[in-house]
Design a protein around this motif. Structure first.
Motif, PDB file in Angstrom:
ATOM      1  N   GLY A  33       0.787  -1.233   0.000  1.00 28.10           N
ATOM      2  CA  GLY A  33       0.000   0.000   0.000  1.00 28.10           C
ATOM      3  C   GLY A  33       0.815   1.276   0.000  1.00 28.10           C
ATOM      4  N   LEU A  34       1.578   1.487   1.040  1.00 28.59           N
ATOM      5  CA  LEU A  34       2.333   2.733   1.158  1.00 28.59           C
ATOM      6  C   LEU A  34       3.410   2.865   0.076  1.00 28.59           C
ATOM      7  CD1 LEU A  34       2.776   5.408   2.620  1.00 28.59           C
ATOM      8  CD2 LEU A  34       4.166   4.162   4.306  1.00 28.59           C
ATOM      9  N   PRO A  35       4.201   1.833  -0.191  1.00 31.49           N
ATOM     10  CA  PRO A  35       5.177   1.973  -1.287  1.00 31.49           C
ATOM     11  C   PRO A  35       4.526   2.286  -2.629  1.00 31.49           C
ATOM     12  CG  PRO A  35       5.798   0.141   0.095  1.00 31.49           C
ATOM     13  CD  PRO A  35       4.433   0.593   0.557  1.00 31.49           C
ATOM     14  N   ASP A  36       3.389   1.647  -2.914  1.00 32.96           N
ATOM     15  CA  ASP A  36       2.688   1.914  -4.164  1.00 32.96           C
ATOM     16  C   ASP A  36       2.255   3.379  -4.230  1.00 32.96           C
ATOM     17  OD1 ASP A  36       1.242   1.036  -6.653  1.00 32.96           O
ATOM     18  OD2 ASP A  36      -0.483   1.669  -5.451  1.00 32.96           O
ATOM     19  N   GLN A  37       1.692   3.877  -3.137  1.00 30.52           N
ATOM     20  CA  GLN A  37       1.254   5.273  -3.102  1.00 30.52           C
ATOM     21  C   GLN A  37       2.443   6.227  -3.241  1.00 30.52           C
ATOM     22  OE1 GLN A  37      -1.913   6.402  -3.157  1.00 30.52           O
ATOM     23  NE2 GLN A  37      -1.028   8.423  -3.404  1.00 30.52           N
ATOM     24  N   MET A  38       3.557   5.896  -2.618  1.00 32.67           N
ATOM     25  CA  MET A  38       4.757   6.735  -2.721  1.00 32.67           C
ATOM     26  C   MET A  38       5.279   6.772  -4.155  1.00 32.67           C
ATOM     27  SD  MET A  38       6.738   5.711   0.783  1.00 32.67           S
ATOM     28  CE  MET A  38       8.110   6.839   0.485  1.00 32.67           C
ATOM     29  N   GLN A  39       5.281   5.626  -4.811  1.00 31.79           N
ATOM     30  CA  GLN A  39       5.739   5.580  -6.199  1.00 31.79           C
ATOM     31  C   GLN A  39       4.831   6.418  -7.089  1.00 31.79           C
ATOM     32  OE1 GLN A  39       5.713   1.311  -6.530  1.00 31.79           O
ATOM     33  NE2 GLN A  39       7.894   1.136  -6.066  1.00 31.79           N
ATOM     34  N   ARG A  40       3.530   6.321  -6.858  1.00 36.92           N
ATOM     35  CA  ARG A  40       2.606   7.106  -7.668  1.00 36.92           C
ATOM     36  C   ARG A  40       2.743   8.601  -7.388  1.00 36.92           C
ATOM     37  NH1 ARG A  40      -2.908   5.611  -7.102  1.00 36.92           N
ATOM     38  NH2 ARG A  40      -2.520   4.587  -5.140  1.00 36.92           N
ATOM     39  N   SER A  41       2.970   8.975  -6.136  1.00 41.57           N
ATOM     40  CA  SER A  41       3.186  10.391  -5.810  1.00 41.57           C
ATOM     41  C   SER A  41       4.446  10.911  -6.491  1.00 41.57           C
ATOM     42  CB  SER A  41       3.317  10.581  -4.293  1.00 41.57           C
ATOM     43  OG  SER A  41       2.137  10.259  -3.633  1.00 41.57           O
ATOM     44  N   ALA A  42       5.505  10.116  -6.445  1.00 34.25           N
ATOM     45  CA  ALA A  42       6.775  10.529  -7.048  1.00 34.25           C
ATOM     46  C   ALA A  42       6.636  10.714  -8.554  1.00 34.25           C
ATOM     47  CB  ALA A  42       7.868   9.513  -6.724  1.00 34.25           C
ATOM     48  N   VAL A  43       5.994   9.770  -9.207  1.00 33.14           N
ATOM     49  CA  VAL A  43       5.798   9.871 -10.655  1.00 33.14           C
ATOM     50  C   VAL A  43       4.885  11.050 -10.995  1.00 33.14           C
ATOM     51  CG1 VAL A  43       4.798   8.696 -12.659  1.00 33.14           C
ATOM     52  CG2 VAL A  43       6.302   7.452 -11.106  1.00 33.14           C
ATOM     53  N   SER A  44       3.935  11.327 -10.136  1.00 35.41           N
ATOM     54  CA  SER A  44       2.987  12.420 -10.356  1.00 35.41           C
ATOM     55  C   SER A  44       3.683  13.775 -10.429  1.00 35.41           C
ATOM     56  CB  SER A  44       1.945  12.415  -9.238  1.00 35.41           C
ATOM     57  OG  SER A  44       1.046  13.473  -9.393  1.00 35.41           O
ATOM     58  N   ILE A  45       4.744  13.957  -9.667  1.00 29.80           N
ATOM     59  CA  ILE A  45       5.449  15.246  -9.681  1.00 29.80           C
ATOM     60  C   ILE A  45       5.951  15.545 -11.090  1.00 29.80           C
ATOM     61  CG2 ILE A  45       7.367  16.594  -8.749  1.00 29.80           C
ATOM     62  CD1 ILE A  45       7.192  14.723  -6.228  1.00 29.80           C
ATOM     63  N   ALA A  46       6.769  14.644 -11.623  1.00 29.46           N
ATOM     64  CA  ALA A  46       7.334  14.851 -12.961  1.00 29.46           C
ATOM     65  C   ALA A  46       6.248  14.856 -14.038  1.00 29.46           C
ATOM     66  CB  ALA A  46       8.373  13.770 -13.265  1.00 29.46           C
ATOM     67  N   SER A  47       5.254  13.993 -13.884  1.00 27.48           N
ATOM     68  CA  SER A  47       4.193  13.893 -14.887  1.00 27.48           C
ATOM     69  C   SER A  47       3.368  15.174 -14.978  1.00 27.48           C
ATOM     70  CB  SER A  47       3.274  12.709 -14.574  1.00 27.48           C
ATOM     71  OG  SER A  47       3.990  11.505 -14.650  1.00 27.48           O
ATOM     72  N   ASN A  48       3.068  15.782 -13.843  1.00 31.48           N
ATOM     73  CA  ASN A  48       2.295  17.022 -13.860  1.00 31.48           C
ATOM     74  C   ASN A  48       3.096  18.179 -14.444  1.00 31.48           C
ATOM     75  OD1 ASN A  48      -0.524  16.845 -12.803  1.00 31.48           O
ATOM     76  ND2 ASN A  48       0.561  15.695 -11.220  1.00 31.48           N
ATOM     77  N   ILE A  49       4.386  18.197 -14.202  1.00 30.74           N
ATOM     78  CA  ILE A  49       5.232  19.224 -14.827  1.00 30.74           C
ATOM     79  C   ILE A  49       5.171  19.063 -16.343  1.00 30.74           C
ATOM     80  CG2 ILE A  49       7.595  20.078 -15.106  1.00 30.74           C
ATOM     81  CD1 ILE A  49       8.079  19.046 -12.165  1.00 30.74           C
ATOM     82  N   ALA A  50       5.335  17.837 -16.807  1.00 32.17           N
ATOM     83  CA  ALA A  50       5.326  17.571 -18.251  1.00 32.17           C
ATOM     84  C   ALA A  50       3.977  17.900 -18.867  1.00 32.17           C
ATOM     85  CB  ALA A  50       5.682  16.107 -18.511  1.00 32.17           C
ATOM     86  N   GLU A  51       2.909  17.443 -18.240  1.00 31.81           N
ATOM     87  CA  GLU A  51       1.578  17.688 -18.810  1.00 31.81           C
ATOM     88  C   GLU A  51       1.275  19.179 -18.846  1.00 31.81           C
ATOM     89  OE1 GLU A  51      -3.096  16.398 -18.323  1.00 31.81           O
ATOM     90  OE2 GLU A  51      -1.602  15.452 -17.019  1.00 31.81           O
TER      91      GLU A  51
END
Length: 117
Positions: A33-51
């Motif tokens: 649970g927590l590792p999955d959420q952390m990975q998604r949060s981390a990817v979200s940072i770069a992804s939102n910048i790109a989008e």
């Protein structure tokens, strides 16, 4: 703030490196649970910048705020992960420092976009 692509942005590069660090730090975790959420949060940072970079300036600023929120989310999750033994203190400190630095860069980028318009 002139750039031709989000790949030119230092904050995007730094966010990508952080996402890789998070994935590498958690890849042996037996937890889900927590590792999955952390990975998604981390990817979200770069992804939102790109989008956001591919949209009009007003939208880009909004996506930078979302990325900053994801950085705060990841920072919070890192504190919790260290307390429950998913991350060691060095990993947690690195993530905390990187998310703080990225958040400052996102704020600066948003300000520079605001002054351009």
């Amino acid at each position: 703030m002139a750039f031709s692509s989000f790949e030119d942005l230092e904050v995007w590069k730094r966010a990508c490196l952080l996402a890789v660090f998070v994935y590498e730090s958690l890849n042996k975790s037996k937890e889900f649970g927590l590792p999955d959420q952390m990975q998604r949060s981390a990817v979200s940072i770069a992804s939102n910048i790109a989008e956001g970079a591919e949209r009009p300036t007003k939208d880009f600023t909004r996506f930078l705020r979302i990325a900053k929120g994801s950085a705060a989310e990841l920072r919070t999750q890192s504190y919790i992960a260290a307390k429950v033994g998913i991350l060691n203190n060095e990993q947690m400190k690195h993530i905390v420092e990187e998310t703080k630095g990225i958040a400052r860069m996102l704020t600066g980028l948003a300000r520079s976009l605001k002054t351009e318009n």
